[in-house]
Scaffold this active site. Structure first.
Site, short mmCIF file in Angstrom:
data_model
loop_
_atom_site.label_atom_id
_atom_site.label_comp_id
_atom_site.label_asym_id
_atom_site.label_seq_id
_atom_site.Cartn_x
_atom_site.Cartn_y
_atom_site.Cartn_z
CE LYS A 136 -41.18 -25.55 3.17
NZ LYS A 136 -40.44 -25.42 1.89
CG HIS B 264 -32.75 -9.58 -15.75
ND1 HIS B 264 -31.49 -10.12 -16.19
CD2 HIS B 264 -33.21 -10.67 -14.73
CE1 HIS B 264 -31.18 -11.57 -15.60
NE2 HIS B 264 -32.33 -11.60 -14.84
CG HIS C 280 -28.38 -19.82 -11.20
ND1 HIS C 280 -27.82 -19.22 -12.48
CD2 HIS C 280 -29.66 -19.62 -10.95
CE1 HIS C 280 -29.19 -18.46 -12.80
NE2 HIS C 280 -30.27 -18.46 -12.05
CB CYS D 156 -29.87 -14.16 -12.37
SG CYS D 156 -31.53 -13.93 -12.09
CD1 TRP E 251 -43.93 -16.93 -12.53
CD2 TRP E 251 -42.47 -15.40 -11.62
NE1 TRP E 251 -42.89 -17.17 -12.81
CE2 TRP E 251 -42.05 -16.46 -12.42
CE3 TRP E 251 -41.96 -14.33 -10.77
CZ2 TRP E 251 -40.67 -16.22 -12.72
CZ3 TRP E 251 -40.54 -14.40 -10.88
CH2 TRP E 251 -39.72 -15.22 -11.70
CB ILE F 75 -29.55 -8.77 -12.21
CG1 ILE F 75 -28.45 -9.15 -13.11
CG2 ILE F 75 -30.88 -8.93 -12.71
CD1 ILE F 75 -28.51 -8.59 -14.69
N1 GLN Z 1 -34.24 -7.66 -10.27
C1 GLN Z 1 -34.28 -9.06 -9.72
C2 GLN Z 1 -33.27 -9.36 -8.99
O1 GLN Z 1 -32.03 -9.04 -9.25
C3 GLN Z 1 -34.55 -9.98 -11.17
C4 GLN Z 1 -34.64 -11.41 -10.44
C5 GLN Z 1 -35.03 -12.33 -11.56
O2 GLN Z 1 -34.38 -12.23 -12.77
N2 GLN Z 1 -35.68 -13.26 -11.30
O3 GLN Z 1 -33.45 -10.04 -7.96
ZN ZN Z 2 -32.63 -13.57 -13.81
#
Ligand code: GLN
Ligand code: ZN
Length: 767
Positions: free
Chosen positions: A19, A649, A702, A734, A569, A439
């Protein structure tokens, strides 16, 4: 004699050498020679760990600077045109351009990344077109073989199998399936095989794990064609087709009739493989690579049990045709538990990381070859560890067990139906049409990370860090009010990671310091380990949510990570069904939901970003998983009063096949990642007759790009064509954690402006 082997080994190095070399190279601090030297050293370290442990056959060419599928793309010269590759050997710049975007000073889009089977490893998806031309374009396997030979390693060359390579690829055109390229690809593979054979390769392993998913007759015929062709050129080399991550099912017949020298099976994830062998027998001309040590999890194996399994296999396949192996590459587990000096010493022996698994394989192989009496000491010591683990009070909490045993349907059902919840929620929240929200996370600025790190190291007091977090929350609430958002969030500044944050506050979890597992490229994660029954000793988030809510009249969402995501996870205990562990986590989250509800939090979001990705590979296993997921989510949330709105979400918006389960979650609102999938996805909701709230992400977080107002308006209006306006929410796709503050501000301002403009066009009664 049975041989001990594995399909592959982790690459990172005990001090994260790989890394560091990669990131140093990308930032310009290190040279190409440094990277090559680090890779060579990493290889030697891996080989010597395996030799020392007593492995007989050692995978070579499993090591990769970035990803083994990308290595295959380089090997066969399938470099997409946008990288403007010269067409000779794939050089490091081209290789990293495919992985990460950017070629020289040009910005080019990186190749798409997607999940490798049902693991958390991501591979780079080959892009193939009808006119893709293949050429042998990398000498990596040959130089690796030479290096291995020089190091005195008995090598098993590791390659991605040609059929899986094509099946893992995406087509750049409709109506074209990459598998159609097989006849063009095979000559390159034949060249590789004959070169390796000429260089003295003894074993060549082809990863054809795509065979563990439901396959068509055409695909199975392609497997037969491929290995018939490769067998023709193998010379004195022996070919083994390796599979992992599940059982081979209906591919068994094809596999066992291939003109190859061995087949690898995963007996941990695919115990059905044993039935297949016992029912149909195993061909006398082939070695069987028996994956009996779990390559996906970190628990010390019950060696007695593994040995029994091997003995059952040995009734069908003589020992001298057995290879004793891990169930999959060890890429999915960390390197060495002995680095974990901070874990409770009572727990450490319970755990086996890659190096410990090598030792387990060596013991089993010796027991098989020389008789159990040769390993009595090891077996006794192992029995002791397993017995202690089973008996440990850390493992079982009677209160949790009793609570679980008493659960009934009523605990998974809200006290009012969705239709009955709509009015009380509306009256409590006073939201406009098309409510806007985010989110959860806001940018984690360097200051946030610095303050957290200082608090972790004791350089500032916990109270000082908490008051820093409060300041962040004040600012983010003010910011959202100024932007005009309708339902606010507290920003998640207190969280290091959405799973770790909760795991650290729950009983039953253990955290590691050095147990890095590759997610993609140079990105590694340290999944928590669920060692025992899970419970929540005290509230985890109420303090922050209540504080945020005290600052504003507008509703602030409570923000929790859901049980399925925490499960998916983490490294999960394997002494009880995953569903039981999931339900325990759900109960802990349920306690938090109840406390938030009691504290007056009007909207509670329970994130399940990993729900979709956990769907099993084989259709036959999907229903059970989905039932677990739905029940756990409901268990976690059903405790909320009717007037309290439950949100969820989810990332990855491929909900086509699971829309029924999404509906069964009974969440009042789900926000979904949709910015890159467009209307196709929403049609699924429409066709299904989905009637609850939906917030399809209106822009892609993203990318740093700020979406213009007109674009967001178009996205919202398109949504209104498909969904009922009373159910539509407006939000990004997101969390905003990884973005920069200025771009977030600009994007959200545009989102609010766009929403207002769309609202203004609605009939007055609907605004
Ligand atoms: N609540 C989380 C955030 O906003 C959701 C993250 C995710 O969807 N991976 O970071
Ligand atoms: Zn997400």
């Amino acid at each position: 004699m049975a041989l001990a082997t594995i399909p592959g080994y982790p690459r990172i190095g005990k001090q994260r050498e790989l890394k560091r070399a990669l990131e140093g190279f990308w930032s310009g601090k290190l040279t190409e020679d440094d990277v090559v030297a680090a890779a060579a050293a990493g290889n030697r370290a891996n080989w010597s760990a395996q030799q020392t442990a007593g492995l007989d056959l050692i995978p070579v060419n499993d090591f990769s600077l970035y990803d083994q599928v990308l290595d295959a793309t380089a090997l066969v010269g399938a470099v997409p045109a946008r990288y403007e590759w010269s067409g000779n050997q794939v050089d490091l710049d081209t290789y990293f351009a495919m992985a990460r975007g950017r070629a020289g000073d040009r910005d080019v889009v990186a190749m798409e990344m997607t999940k490798w089977f049902d693991t958390n490893y991501h591979y780079l998806v080959p892009e193939l077109a009808p006119d893709t031309a293949f050429r042998l374009s990398s000498d990596q396997p040959f130089t690796q073989l030479a290096a291995a030979k020089a190091a005195g390693v008995r090598a098993k060359m590791a390659l991605i199998g040609p059929v899986s390579y094509l099946l893992l690829a995406k087509s750049t055109e409709d109506e074209f399936s990459p598998l159609q390229l097989l006849d063009h690809l095979l000559p390159i593979y034949a060249e590789v095989v004959s070169n390796l054979a000429a260089a003295g390769a003894e074993w060549i392993q082809f990863d054809e794990s795509m065979l563990v998913m439901d396959r068509t007759a055409v695909e199975l015929e392609a497997i037969a064609r491929a290995y018939t062709a490769l067998a023709d050129v193998k010379g004195s080399a022996k070919l083994v087709v390796h599979t992992a991550y599940d059982h081979v099912g209906a591919s068994f017949g094809t596999l066992t009739t291939l003109p190859i020298d061995g087949i690898g099976f995963d007996f941990v994830r695919g115990p059905e493989n044993l039935d297949l062998i016992e029912r149909s027998g195993y061909p006398a001309d082939k070695v069987l690579v028996a994956g009996v040590i779990d390559g996906r999890n970190i628990w010390t194996a019950d060696l007695g049990q593994s040995l029994d399994l091997l003995k059952r296999i040995a009734q069908r396949v003589p020992v001298d045709r057995l290879h004793v192996s891990s169930s999959s590459t060890l890429l999915h587990v960390p390197l060495d538990v002995r680095l974990e000096t901070e874990i409770d010493p009572a727990i450490v022996p319970w755990l086996a990381f890659a190096e410990q698994k090598l030792a387990e394989l060596a013991i089993l192989t010796r027991g098989l070859n020389e008789g159990e009496q040769m390993i009595v000491g090891e077996l006794a010591a192992n029995r002791e560890i397993i017995a202690r683990r089973n008996a440990s009070p850390l493992r079982r909490d009677p209160a949790v067990r009793e609570r679980l045993a008493r659960l009934s349907d009523a605990d998974m059902t809200r006290s009012a139906l969705f239709a009955e919840r709509v009015a009380p929620q509306r009256d409590r929240l006073h939201l406009p049409a098309l409510p806007t929200t985010t989110i959860g996370s806001f940018p984690q600025t360097p200051e946030v990370r610095v303050s957290r790190r200082k608090a972790e190291r004791g350089e500032i007091s916990a109270a000082a860090h908490d008051s820093f977090v409060e300041d962040q929350i004040r600012a983010v609430i003010a910011e959202q009010e100024a932007l005009g958002l309708d339902v606010l969030v507290h920003g998640e500044f207190e969280r290091n990671d959405m799973v770790q944050y909760f795991g650290e506050q729950l009983v039953g979890f253990v955290f590691t310091r050095h147990a890095w597992v590759q997610s993609y490229g140079s990105r590694y994660v340290r999944p928590p380990v669920i060692v025992g029954d899970v419970s929540r000793p005290e509230p985890m988030t109420v303090r922050w949510s209540a504080f945020a809510q005290s600052l504003t009249e507008r509703p602030v969402k409570g923000m929790l990570t859901g049980p399925v995501t925490i499960l998916n996870w983490s490294f999960v205990r394997d002494d009880q069904p995953r569903a039981d562990t999931c339900r325990q986590i759900a109960l802990a989250i349920r306690d938090e939901v109840a406390d938030l509800d009691r504290a007056g939090i009007k909207v509670i979001q329970v994130d399940e970003p990993a729900l979709r990705e956990g769907v099993p590979l084989r259709k036959e296993d999907q229903a059970e998983y989905l039932q677990m997921a739905v029940e756990s989510f409901r268990l976690a949330t059903a405790v909320a009063r009717p007037e309290t709105q439950i949100h969820s979400h989810m990332c990855y918006s491929e909900f086509g096949e699971i829309i029924g389960s999404i509906e069964a979650l009974d969440a009042d609102v789900v926000s979904i990642e949709n910015a890159r999938s467009g209307l196709e996805m929403l049609k699924v909701f429409h066709q299904h007759g989905y009637d609850k709230g939906v917030g399809p992400g209106v822009y892609d977080i993203h990318s740093p790009r700020v979406p213009p107002v007109a674009e967001i308006m178009a996205a919202v209006e398109a949504t209104l064509d498909v969904l009922d306006r009373a159910q539509v929410w407006v939000n990004p796709d997101c969390g905003l954690k990884t973005r920069q503050q200025p771009e977030v501000r600009a994007a959200l301002a545009n989102m609010v402006e766009a929403t207002r403009a769309v609202r203004a066009k609605l009939p007055v009664s609907a605004r």
